[in-house]
Design an enzyme around this catalytic site. Structure first.
Site, PDB file in Angstrom:
ATOM      1  N   GLU A  86       0.855  -1.208   0.000  1.00  5.19           N
ATOM      2  CA  GLU A  86       0.000   0.000   0.000  1.00  5.19           C
ATOM      3  C   GLU A  86       0.882   1.247   0.000  1.00  5.19           C
ATOM      4  OE1 GLU A  86      -3.339  -0.165   2.718  1.00  5.19           O
ATOM      5  OE2 GLU A  86      -3.451   2.020   2.734  1.00  5.19           O
ATOM      6  N   LYS A 283      -7.508  -1.402  11.246  1.00 12.30           N
ATOM      7  CA  LYS A 283      -6.886  -1.810   9.982  1.00 12.30           C
ATOM      8  C   LYS A 283      -5.670  -0.928   9.724  1.00 12.30           C
ATOM      9  CE  LYS A 283      -6.248  -1.845   5.335  1.00 12.30           C
ATOM     10  NZ  LYS A 283      -5.348  -0.965   4.582  1.00 12.30           N
ATOM     11  N   HIS A 396      -2.913  10.080   0.417  1.00 12.28           N
ATOM     12  CA  HIS A 396      -3.083   8.786  -0.259  1.00 12.28           C
ATOM     13  C   HIS A 396      -2.920   8.911  -1.756  1.00 12.28           C
ATOM     14  CE1 HIS A 396      -5.050   5.367   2.092  1.00 12.28           C
ATOM     15  NE2 HIS A 396      -4.252   6.032   2.880  1.00 12.28           N
TER      16      HIS A 396
HETATM   17  C1  MEV Z   1      -5.968   2.824   4.993  1.00  5.80           C
HETATM   18  O1  MEV Z   1      -5.212   1.695   4.634  1.00  5.80           O
HETATM   19  C2  MEV Z   1      -6.024   2.964   6.498  1.00  5.80           C
HETATM   20  C3  MEV Z   1      -6.911   4.071   7.026  1.00  5.80           C
HETATM   21  O2  MEV Z   1      -8.230   3.961   6.489  1.00  5.80           O
HETATM   22  C4  MEV Z   1      -6.927   3.959   8.523  1.00  5.80           C
HETATM   23  C5  MEV Z   1      -7.910   4.851   9.226  1.00  5.80           C
HETATM   24  O3  MEV Z   1      -8.943   5.221   8.648  1.00  5.80           O
HETATM   25  O4  MEV Z   1      -7.660   5.126  10.431  1.00  5.80           O
HETATM   26  C6  MEV Z   1      -6.400   5.430   6.591  1.00  5.80           C
END
Ligand code: MEV
Length: 442
Positions: A86, A283, A396
């Site tokens: 990722e 996650k 992101h």
């Molecule tokens: C993405 O891999 C993880 C997030 O969604 C975690 C979160 O929302 O705390 C950015």
């Protein structure tokens, strides 16, 4: 006519396995065969090493192996290796590491280091007789008869901590457990624990037949169902923590430190009571945790299974991290159950695992647990920091930009153009495509 069923696949050589597979399962056998063989390592010995890790290996599956530098943990600086696909994870970890570097860094500790395993069995006789036989005789016999297995572990300071009989008959008819707790020192310990448990089950089966206190019916009613470690290790626990004065929480978005602290704490509290949010929140923690667990050759499935059971231990799935604001001090921490090893398994076999452990200055299992917990906490800090300020997509999509460009076979020149183009804008898929078209039509 395709033949999708085969006898003796494992006995075929690698290239014959691939040929059979692509001919019977793909409609472009040449392309798939080329991809699979392209990923073989040129060094035949290295390739063979990887093939021998697992049955029916036909190729290698690459993942990016990155480094998140500048982690100050208990006053020692680490560069943390992370294996993850990722795009934003290593960048997020690095950003958190840097943020906390001049604020005392991360503080960690071990809250426990014991692991559990069980012999699950059925006994249809008198429970009181079973309990007194266990206490007066069997328990000691279980220690004695595992001496050969535990000798080396005891020399290293570990071994069996406790053995108990647990009556589970109120939940399942006639169901009991022999539950043992283990200290497996620097190894994850699965083989050690399972060997002890299988010896326990043999001892139990053999000794009950000799015991005078049971009737023949009682003896014959005893059935071992299975003997296996538990991947739930709530007492094998690392804590990672960060704290600072609220006024030091300076974020580049321009939000005031007070508002940042308040919103951040709210975000954690939401994840403490709302499973939909807790799942995503955790996650994000596991983005950091898994990538270090994989880079150090540990079993990420075991870690994942354990962590989510732990997150549900109150009966509701909750956040693994917690936040407190007290007397002007912001404190954020994570308690993470982790069963990790730095000896055994792949640790001396996989060259990149050897490299990771060297980079981490050859940690003990307990030290590695603390480093992994830090990676999880740093990841969660980075995610919440973005979420309560600019939103997650800005970072992101910036990291995802190269993936989009690669999908469209962008040249290096085009990539440089887009990195510059999005310097002060949020990346979006459709803008990349339309700009790319414009650029190419010029
Ligand atoms: C993405 O891999 C993880 C997030 O969604 C975690 C979160 O929302 O705390 C950015």
């Amino acid at each position: 006519m395709k033949n999708k069923i085969i006898e003796g696949f494992s006995r075929l050589g690698k290239i014959d396995k691939i040929k059979w597979l692509v001919n019977n399962y793909t409609d472009n056998s040449e392309e798939v065969q080329n991809i699979l063989t392209q990923y073989w390592n040129e060094d035949a010995a290295l390739q063979k090493l990887h093939e021998e890790f697992s049955e029916n290996t036909i190729s290698n599956f690459y993942m990016p192996y990155g480094i998140a530098p500048n982690f100050l943990i208990n006053n020692e600086v680490f560069a943390i290796p992370m294996a993850i696909e990722e795009s934003s994870v290593v960048a997020a970890a690095s950003k958190s590491a840097k943020f906390w570097l001049d604020k005392g860094g991360f503080k960690t500790s071990i809250l426990g280091a014991s692991k559990l395993g069980h012999v699950h069995f059925i006994f249809k006789g008198n429970p009181e007789k079973l309990k007194s036989w266990f206490a007066l005789y069997l328990q000691e016999e279980l220690y004695k008869q595992t001496k050969d297995i535990t000798r080396n572990m005891v020399l290293r300071g570990g071994g069996i901590n406790a053995i108990e009989l647990i009556d589970k008959t109120s939940e399942l008819e006639c169901y009991y457990q022999i539950q043992a707790s283990f200290d497996t020192r620097d190894s994850m310990g699965a083989n050690f624990i399972n060997s002890c448990l299988e010896q326990f089950s043999q001892t139990l089966k053999y000794e009950i037949q000799k015991a005078e206190s049971f009737t023949e019916d009682e003896k014959n009613s005893m059935q071992i169902i299975m003997s296996i470690l538990s991947n739930y290790t709530p007492d094998c626990l690392a804590r990672a923590e960060i704290s600072c004065k609220i006024e030091d929480l300076i974020d580049e978005s321009g939000i005031s430190p007070q508002e940042f602290a308040w919103k951040f704490k709210q975000a954690v509290e939401i994840a403490e009571i709302e499973p939909y949010r807790a799942t995503t929140h955790n996650k994000g923690i596991m983005n950091g945790v898994d990538s270090v667990v994989i880079a150090t050759g540990n079993d990420f499935r075991a870690v994942e299974a354990c962590v989510h059971t732990y997150a549900s231990r109150s009966g509701k799935y909750r956040s693994l991290t917690h936040c407190e604001i007290d007397n002007g001090i912001f404190k954020f921490w994570l308690d993470l159950p982790l069963s990790l090893g730095v000896v055994g398994g792949l640790t001396k076999l996989h060259p990149l695992v050897i490299a990771s452990l060297q980079i981490l200055n050859k940690p003990s299992a307990e030290k590695l647990m603390q480093i992994v917990a830090v990676a999880g906490l740093a990841q969660n800090f980075a995610a919440l920091r973005s979420l309560v300020t600019t939103g997650i997509q800005k970072g992101h999509m910036k990291m995802h930009l190269l993936n989009i460009l690669n999908q469209h076979a962008a040249t290096e020149e085009e990539k440089n153009y887009f990195v510059n183009f999005f310097k002060d804008k949020t990346v979006s898929h459709h803008v990349v495509i339309s700009e790319l078209e414009k650029l190419r039509n010029k």
